[in-house]
Structures are given as structure tokens and as C-alpha cells.
Design a protein around this motif. Sequence first.
Motif, short mmCIF file in Angstrom:
data_model
loop_
_atom_site.label_atom_id
_atom_site.label_comp_id
_atom_site.label_asym_id
_atom_site.label_seq_id
_atom_site.Cartn_x
_atom_site.Cartn_y
_atom_site.Cartn_z
N ARG A 216 0.85 -1.20 0.00
CA ARG A 216 0.00 0.00 0.00
C ARG A 216 0.88 1.25 0.00
NH1 ARG A 216 -5.26 -0.83 0.69
NH2 ARG A 216 -5.17 -2.65 2.03
N ASP A 217 1.98 1.18 0.77
CA ASP A 217 2.89 2.34 0.81
C ASP A 217 3.44 2.65 -0.57
OD1 ASP A 217 2.43 2.45 3.48
OD2 ASP A 217 4.34 1.53 4.10
N GLN B 206 1.91 2.40 -3.12
CA GLN B 206 0.73 2.75 -3.94
C GLN B 206 0.44 1.69 -4.98
OE1 GLN B 206 1.63 6.77 -5.18
NE2 GLN B 206 0.69 7.51 -3.30
N LYS C 55 -4.51 -0.92 -4.08
CA LYS C 55 -5.51 0.16 -4.16
C LYS C 55 -6.34 0.26 -2.89
CE LYS C 55 -6.13 -0.38 -9.15
NZ LYS C 55 -7.00 -1.13 -10.05
N GLU C 56 -6.88 1.43 -2.66
CA GLU C 56 -7.78 1.70 -1.55
C GLU C 56 -8.93 0.68 -1.56
OE1 GLU C 56 -7.05 4.00 0.64
OE2 GLU C 56 -8.82 3.44 1.83
#
Lengths: 666, 666
Positions: B82-83, B85, B88-89
Motif C-alpha cells: 500500500r505504501d 501505492q 488500491k484503496e
Amino acid sequence: MASGKDPKIIFSPSGKRGQFPAGTSLLQAARKLGVDIDSVCGGRGTCGRCQITISEGAFPKDGIVSDAASLSAQTDAESRCRDKQRLKEGHRLSCQTQFAGDVAIDVPSTSQIHRQLVCKDHEVRAISISPTVQAYFVEVTKPDLSDPRGDLERLISALKNDWLLGNLICDLTVTRSLPEMLRAANWQVTVAVKDSTEIVAVFPGLKESLYGVAIDVGTTTIAAHLCDLSSGDVLASAGRMNPQIRYGEDLMSRVSYIMLNSGGEAELIKAVREAISELLAETATGARLQLLDIVEIVIVGNPIMQHLVLGLNPVHLGTAPFSLTTDAATSVRAGDIGIDINPGGYAYVLPCIAGHVGADAAAVLLAEAPYDRDEISLLIDVGTNAEMFLGNRDRLLAASSPTGPAFEGAQISAGQRAAPGAVERVRIDPGSLEPRFKLVGCDVWSDDPAFNDQMPVTGITGICGSGIIEAIAELYLAGVINAEGVVLAEAADRSMRIVSQDRTFTYILVEGEPGVRIEQNDIRAIQLAKAALYAGARLLMDRLGVARVQRIRLAGAFGANIDVKYAMILGMIPDCDLSNVSSAGNAAGTGARIALLDKHARPLIEKQVRAVEKIETATEESFQRHYVSAMGIPHQSDPFTELDKVVKLPINEPATSGRRRRKRGR
Amino acid sequence: MASGKDPKIIFSPSGKRGQFPAGTSLLQAARKLGVDIDSVCGGRGTCGRCQITISEGAFPKDGIVSDAASLSAQTDAESRCRDKQRLKEGHRLSCQTQFAGDVAIDVPSTSQIHRQLVCKDHEVRAISISPTVQAYFVEVTKPDLSDPRGDLERLISALKNDWLLGNLICDLTVTRSLPEMLRAANWQVTVAVKDSTEIVAVFPGLKESLYGVAIDVGTTTIAAHLCDLSSGDVLASAGRMNPQIRYGEDLMSRVSYIMLNSGGEAELIKAVREAISELLAETATGARLQLLDIVEIVIVGNPIMQHLVLGLNPVHLGTAPFSLTTDAATSVRAGDIGIDINPGGYAYVLPCIAGHVGADAAAVLLAEAPYDRDEISLLIDVGTNAEMFLGNRDRLLAASSPTGPAFEGAQISAGQRAAPGAVERVRIDPGSLEPRFKLVGCDVWSDDPAFNDQMPVTGITGICGSGIIEAIAELYLAGVINAEGVVLAEAADRSMRIVSQDRTFTYILVEGEPGVRIEQNDIRAIQLAKAALYAGARLLMDRLGVARVQRIRLAGAFGANIDVKYAMILGMIPDCDLSNVSSAGNAAGTGARIALLDKHARPLIEKQVRAVEKIETATEESFQRHYVSAMGIPHQSDPFTELDKVVKLPINEPATSGRRRRKRGR
């Protein structure tokens, strides 16, 4: 459809029989019955491969009275074939001959596709001829506006129609030459097909034979044998020094060279490939062939040679854990490893077994086939390392013992390779201690009046492995050396040939400077080497759980030269009925030739190699124990029941008796 | 073993469902159920490919109340992902997430291996993403004295254990680099495997994407599109002139060059390969990649380009019977045809259909897939020859019509290729005969006030194929040209733009010297070309036994630029509902991209190409007949029912009415 009134035919030696309408050709009948008759031209009467003879007379069991009058008359094709002395007296071409009455036909072995080569000395089995690459003659449909297929596709179609070869592929290298070849040959070509799957070469017109070369890449020498792939005959052989010797005599020196010189592997790769290419050119010339005629080569060699031939960096084979880049058999276009044969031709490199047990050992395994036997065989290929196999059809173990190069004459004061001028045989009178000996390159012994005349121009240059072993064994039998390998001081009283040197004694085998001397250090070097060999064999015996082996085969030049009796006197090999100890000759070369001539041998050895249990001597504690206890002469592990029959042992009580294995219940 | 109490899981969109013990990871469940979720790292949480979302709420049909609380907490691997990117959210990594209660999981299309690319303009179908070469991350066992296997064999073993890839092979080129690669990467590597059978590249650590390039080698231009093999995205495109132009503008000049210059084919081969290599380097740079990242290329081109790229001499394609060296699809290591990508990477060249119908036509066929349709499609790729397909799923015919290069601007007095400065659109006022036109590289028409400002720096350089066709059609509609293609003398009275030249009349489209003039000979050249095109189509219709086609697709740059209405006015194409005539865009390029991204497309097109019936126009008598009768404007074979709806036809009675096909009962 055959009817009961149709003429009968029986083929020998297969015994296959059937009935066919009158007018059927002998080849057609053979094909229908699955009788093995060779043909390249596909029944056009031009290749002369399908020759048979008729057996006249009665065959009551088959209800046949064979009569040559049942056969059709000789055709023009047969006359032409006979004029070229290709069709033997009394033979017919089966494709040209129809039968109208009962006949019995003999198919000579030379007309069989899957015939066998007769065994030679040293060889344990006949070689089946079933080459990977076979020749097929076809006439290709010419291109036409109404037929948009490519030249390659029309060729493939002809091969499918005439020879039932389906789904063929063809490398671009071959495809490129196809249009000009087909047109120049007026659309009649002979196609070399590998494994019934790939077109590897196309030749104009009818080409009766294809050729292959078996190559044994040794650390010191490289040998090549050019074979006719259909007969298996060796048509030319050649050998030369491995030019890598300039980078180091032994393998580890060469690996060191690579470690110390960036890009050094490329030099070694180039050297060995060039030597192979030169040997190929030499054998081709010797057999009056072109390199283009060679459609396949098979290469064997130790792991470092296997790596270098394939262009792999062997640097990791130089240090523990001695990891191979690949242990698998490799089939690669010869051009891709820089070796010049027919551009579509392949090189097959046998698999390796472990970091110290290479494709040469795999070839020895293939030649000797201990996996086909019930009795427990010990198979030893002596070199800088001694690769060993022990076992039978149920289980097979392999190991490599670090004998060092003493058996090859290195680390010996007067040592040298087995080359003209080297002492290779030694006898020492147990009373006078006077020697007689034989040289490589000279047929007579040193006590023969003709010896000086027949001596090689080199003179006496040194002593090779078999010579030093015989010398030490003879000195031991004469009581000069004790069981610990020490040259006894008191022996100096028996002969002027025993002289003091530093604090040890030396035996002068050949006088003069430098002469040939057997020094205490030479004996120590041989003791270390033979202990390693013996310990490796014992380790395998322990692991297999056997106290005795039933037969021993010694492969390689060393194994071929040595008198096995002396190997046993010295305690190099475990105890075994001496009549069951023999030389396997150049088993690696034989294995390479088998892999070249018999396609079934390749999956076989690849499978066997995977099934072999690899024992690493370096990590086995019991190897060290056997090694130490095997230093004495003779080794102390076995009762010398067999040896007693052969030689009268000296009376010295073995010095290392405290370690005798028989005391441990064996 | 799942029990009735185990939590349930359902995956969308597949609808696959099952029960698994609490604590099973979502990826494990997906694998067991055969749900299509991508992964390169093999469940290590590093590649970020296996993202899913949870659908909360009730799924009564499946007895599931999906609850995010059933999922295990986010792992460190997910946080890291996640860091960066990459995660995904709202997404989770399915390999990192276990479930302990009922859940419904959505697999987004970006996480599916076999996803589909959305259709673009012109494209008739979505591209399935199923690349030939896929990436697999593995950790390889380090070498050990007790494990004598080679580096390659340990790598293959890891791929078998982790990814169930059996019997992998590996080319020597790749094997050579393996020992250093494995050691430098600390035995963690991503392996590119082709067809689940061959290792083609090894990359250090985790490599998430592999790349491929689709290349369309035209006679004039070469275009390349670099794609991410897992997403199908085109990351970079590049194009350049085919450098072979210096050996001749058209194909036959180049073949003549080869015929006249010994070794000339080597020059042409080198030129095209270098251009491809440069384009590859350019696209790689454009996508910020290395050539090593490219593991596969796909090449399409006409038969002569296909031959030259493969290193085959195309000389026999220059004269009847125009025989190909090979018509088959070719898969070859790119390095073997002198093209620089990853050393283990392959080039796939699509099959040819006939001596004039090449791999580019095969690519058009693949992109358009008329063999998947019920209606009868006519598919035309206009170039120096017009390759045509006619048919549907039941039967498909192909032919190549010798249109000559007029449609490409050659043989036209002011003709040129479609390059900036060329007139590409023309409208002529039927009253005043004053023209307005549009240039390639300029967005506004010539009557726009901004025209002079926006004109390309080249100025007006000539007229390209679509421009000349529109000009002739507009002149015909304006009554300047009659149905025989003659510029009428009386038209000179209507406008100063009609001038006498020799014994014919010329229309001045652009004044000045040289300006752009439509001469009588230009009209003749277009008439000949369009008659050939039309006659080819009619020949195929005759052979298929259809009087009308249901849809027409025009492929290639010409097809993309032309207003299909004008093609129909001129009588280039058979009569068809105009709404069913459309441009197929760069169908050859699309076909190349399909073959690159979807491995199933290759056997499909190879099979379709074999099934296509090839019609040779040169030997068909009826082609000549159609050709002659199609010279008029508009062509005289069909009632102009469809065209009547579109344009008001001039009143001239067709001069060739005596040959009208409808009088012959059609």
C-alpha cells in the motif's frame, strides 16, 4: 486382399510369414509384415539397401517350397546397381523383385535397419544400430500458381506421403538453403530427419549414408571416431592433445586460470571447440567426406569439459559444493556451440552425474550397463579422480574418489603420461632385484637383444602409471618394501640398485641421469592414490551393504594398460576372483559411440543417471576411516583368499593389523 | 478437508463457490476452485497482482452473509504494498488474507490472468490477454555437497514445486547466464516461461511484468508497439521508414535488386533487421525499459518482408509461380534472426497464405475474424496489391488483386504517399467546379481562413491515394468526367480549371507550378487500379456463389483515410449497404498485437490460414472479364440501389451498358 491361393512368403531371420497376391514386391510384403528391411530411396531401386537372397528348397513347417523361378526378372535398376558393384552376387533388390509363387527370403544383417554391431574386445555388449538421424529420399512437387504452399511445406508433404513422417519441423538454417537446393537437385533430394520430427539436412539426389562422430573430450587428450550412421562402422579416427593444456595440466589449474583471468573461460571454450572442429575436419578428410556429411556428433567429457564445450563457465566446479550449471543431457545445434558440421546438425552431450562425475562417467555406465546385470559389479574409471559405480539392476551407487594424478604419472619423481619412452611394465627378480621392463612404443622387453634397436627415438623418458604400480608391487613381492610402504634399509645390502637418499632409500630402475628411480616419496604418492581408490570402493560397498563384489571392470587408458593382478597386489581394488577382474577398455569412447548410433540409448542413460545414488566421499566419515586403513600394502581389509592363488605373499606381518576389518566381524 | 461447518466463499464474476477450513487464504481458495486470479510472486505478498475486494451484504441464493470482519487483519506485506501505492484503496491481497467466516469476493478484471482488452475504434473484438510468456517468482535451493543437481535442475525443480510447471526445457543461452544470476540474486529470481514449457529468461528478484513488441513490417514503413504482456497496455509506439526503400520504392524493384546483385538479399535482410532493432530500442526507451525486458516479439509483413526478416531469399517471389520458401508460421529465437531482445526471447512470425498474400494479411484476418461470423464479409487490405478475403464461418476465400501502386499515389502525376502536405480530401462544387481540399498534417479545409496559417511547413506537396479518389469521384459527380473516365471537352467551357493538355483535358486542383493537377492519365491509372480491386472481389463472389456481400471492411492506412462513399461512387468495391462498409483501421497491427497477447490466437490463425481457399487471380479467366467490365465509373455490374440513397447520380448513360451483368440474368 490376400486369398488362400495367393503365394506364400517367409522371411528369415524374423520368421515372419504371410500370403500376398502374385506380383507383390518383396519389399511391400516385408513392410506389410513388419519385417525390418532398410531403404533410403523408398523403393526406386537406386539406394541398394534392401538387398535380400532367396533360400531355395522346402520349408515343410510353413508349407513352402521356395523356388527362385517364382521371382520376377532382374530389372534395369538392379543391373545398374550391380554394375556399380553395389548389388552383391546372388542378391536381389527386394523393392524391384515381385514374387508369383512361394518363396523363402533371407534378409542379411546388412539390409536390416536395426542391426547390431559385433562386440569388440573389452566391450560387454553389442551396439544396436538405430540412429537418431535417418535419410529419406523424396521427389518434391514443383511449385505451381495453383499451389501456394511454400517449398518447405511441399517437402514436408512429400515426406509425409512417401515415408509417413508427420508434423515435421525444420530449423531456419535448413529452410534458408532449401529453395536453391531443391531447384539445383531438380526436386529430388535426400532428407536427414532427426527423431522422425525435425529436418536437419537436405542433400541433392540420393544420398545413401549419413555420418556422425563420437567425441571423447579428456583433460589431456581428445579423441574422435567418425561412424557411418547406418552401418555403425568407424570410418576414421583421430586424436590430439587437449589444447587447454597450455592453461594448466590438470583441471583445477584450468579452473584457477579462469578464476584469476577475467574472460579466461572464453579462451578455454574457444580452445576446446577449435580442437574438436579440427578433429572433425581430420576425420572427415580421413573418410573422404565433407563436414556437411556429418549430421550429428556426440560428446562426452568430465564435468569441466562438458561445461566448457557447452560454453558454460565451470568456475563453480572448482570449489565446494562443486555445483554444476546443468547436469542434464544437452541436445543443441552444433553451430550454437561453435562446432562446424552440417549447419542443421546437432550435438548431443551426455548428462553429468555429479560435480565430479561427468558425462564421461555416464558414457562408461552406458557402455558397461551394470544396471542390466544380476551380479554386483564395481566399475572404476581411473583418472585424476576415480569415478566408480557399484551395484546391479536393483540399485546402483556412484562416487568419485580423489586419487590425485599419481596414477597418471604426476607427482612421481620420474613420472610421465603413457607416451612413447615411458616404462609401462616392470618385473624385478626377487633374488637379484635386477629389473626388466617394457616401454610404451616398443614391443620387446628390456632384456631382449632387440631392445636397443627397437627403442623409441625418445629413449627412456620416464615411468607411467602402470609402470610405477608394477614396480612397487614387484618390490613388495621381492621384500624390498614392507607392508607400510617403506623401502627397507636392509634391502640396500641385497643390491647396488637400492641406494640411500636423504634419510630414505631409493630403487634405481634405470641407471643414468636422470634415469628412472623409485623413491620413497613416489611410493607414498601411489599409496595415497590407491588408498583413495580403495576407500571409495569400500564406501560404496558399505552403503550397498555388500562385503564382496562379484566382478570388477577397469575403464580408461589406465585400466587398459595395467595388469589387474598388480592392482590387487597393491590393494587398489577390493578382493575379487581375479578371473572376474578385467579391463573395460575405452569405455567412455564406446559409450559415446553407443549414444551416437542407438537413439534408444539416450533416454536410457538419462534415466539411469537420475536413478544412480550419488555418494559424496568428502562428507562421508567412513571414507576417511577406509582411507587410513587402506594405506598399507596389501590393504588390510580383506582376507587374501583370491590373491593367495595368484602370488606368494611375502612373510612380513602387516603393520596395520590392528585395523583389520575381518576382526570387526566381516 | 472441508466440512459443512466451514465458512463459505463465493467469487465474482465467475460465480465459483466452495467451503474451506477457517484460516484458508483467499488465493488458496481461488486456486482450489479454479478462479482466475493472477500472481507472479506465488503468494509472498510482494507482486501485488492478486488484489480483490470484499462484497459486503447478503447473498441469499448462496446462503452467504458476507462480512469484512471475517477476514484476517492487514499484513506487513500489504502495508508495504500500500505504501508503494501498488495496493488500491479498499483492496486486499488475496494471498495475504485468510477468511474465518462467510465472504463474497470480487476479483477485479485487473487481477484476472485471462482478462480482455476493451475494443478500440475500428476493432471488431476485444483482445484476450493470455500471453505466451509468463512470469513466475521462485526461491531456488542453494547448491550443497549432498545435492549434486545442477543450478538449472534446482531452478526447474523450484518451478515444478511452486508452480506445477513440469518438464521445462531451457536454451543454452539462458543456462549460461544462470549461475551468476542465481548467486547475484541470492537465489530469488523471476523466471519467464514460454508456453509452460521453456525457460526463456531469468530476472533477479521479483519482476512484476514482462514485455513484448508487435511489429508490422510494411514495404514503406515499419511500426512497433511495445506492450505490457500482462495488462495488454501499449506502453510505447514508434515507426520509421523501411530503410530498404533505398533499394527500390516497391517490392518488385527490391527483388530485382537482389536478382541483379549477388548477395543483395543480405543487404536487404540487414537493413530491415537493423530498422527493427532500432525501433525496439526506441520503444524500450520510450517505456523506460531495457531490451532485456522484452521477452517476445511478433512480426507481420507481406511475403517478401516475411522472407527478408527471416533471412530467406525472396527471389522466387519475384517471378511466377511466386513460390514461398515457407508459408508456415515461424517461431525462432530473436537472436537467430539478428534482432536484439532478451537473449532467450522468441520472435513469432505469422504464416503466409500465398505468394502474394502474406503474414500481414493473416494478421488482418486474425484481427477481423470473418471466420467467426454468419454474414458474408468482404475484407480488403489495399496496398500495391489488394489482399482480399470473402466468406464467413462456413467458407473463406482469399485472393490478391494486382491493383498496382496508384492507390498509394504512385503513377499519378502529382501523386505521393500520405505524408504532410499531401491533399487527402477533396470537394468540388458541382456548379462552379471550384475545389476545397484538406492536407495531411492540417486540421482545417483549404477554404478555412486559418488554412494558410496551419498549412504544414512543406506547403502543398502533392496528392495521396484518398485525395485522388475523392477528386475523381467529385469530378464525376460534377459531370466533368463521363462514365468511361474521359474528361469531357465541353467541361472546359464551365471553368478555367479545365485546361487542354495534349489531346486530353486536365483539371487544375491546385494552381501554380507544379501545383496539383488531375490529368486524364491519372484517371486512367485509378480506373485500372479500382477495376482490379473490384474484379478480385467479384471473382471471389463468383467462387463463393454470392451476388451480394453483407459487409465490407477496408483495412490499412488507405482504408482508414478514404471516405467509403467515394470508394463506392468510383466502383472500387461491390455494392453493399453503405452503413455496413467501414474502415478496419490498422488491422494488420491489431492482428500482430493479438498474436502477441493471446497465445490461443496463434494456433487459431495457423489453422484458419490453412483452411482459407486461395484463388489465384492471374489464372482465372473470369478475373479478366470482371476487370474489363469494371473500368467504367461507376462500375456496371450492379444496380446502384444503395448508392442511389447517398448521391444523386449524373444523367450520363453508362457507356459500357452493353456489358451490364444484370442483362446476363443477375
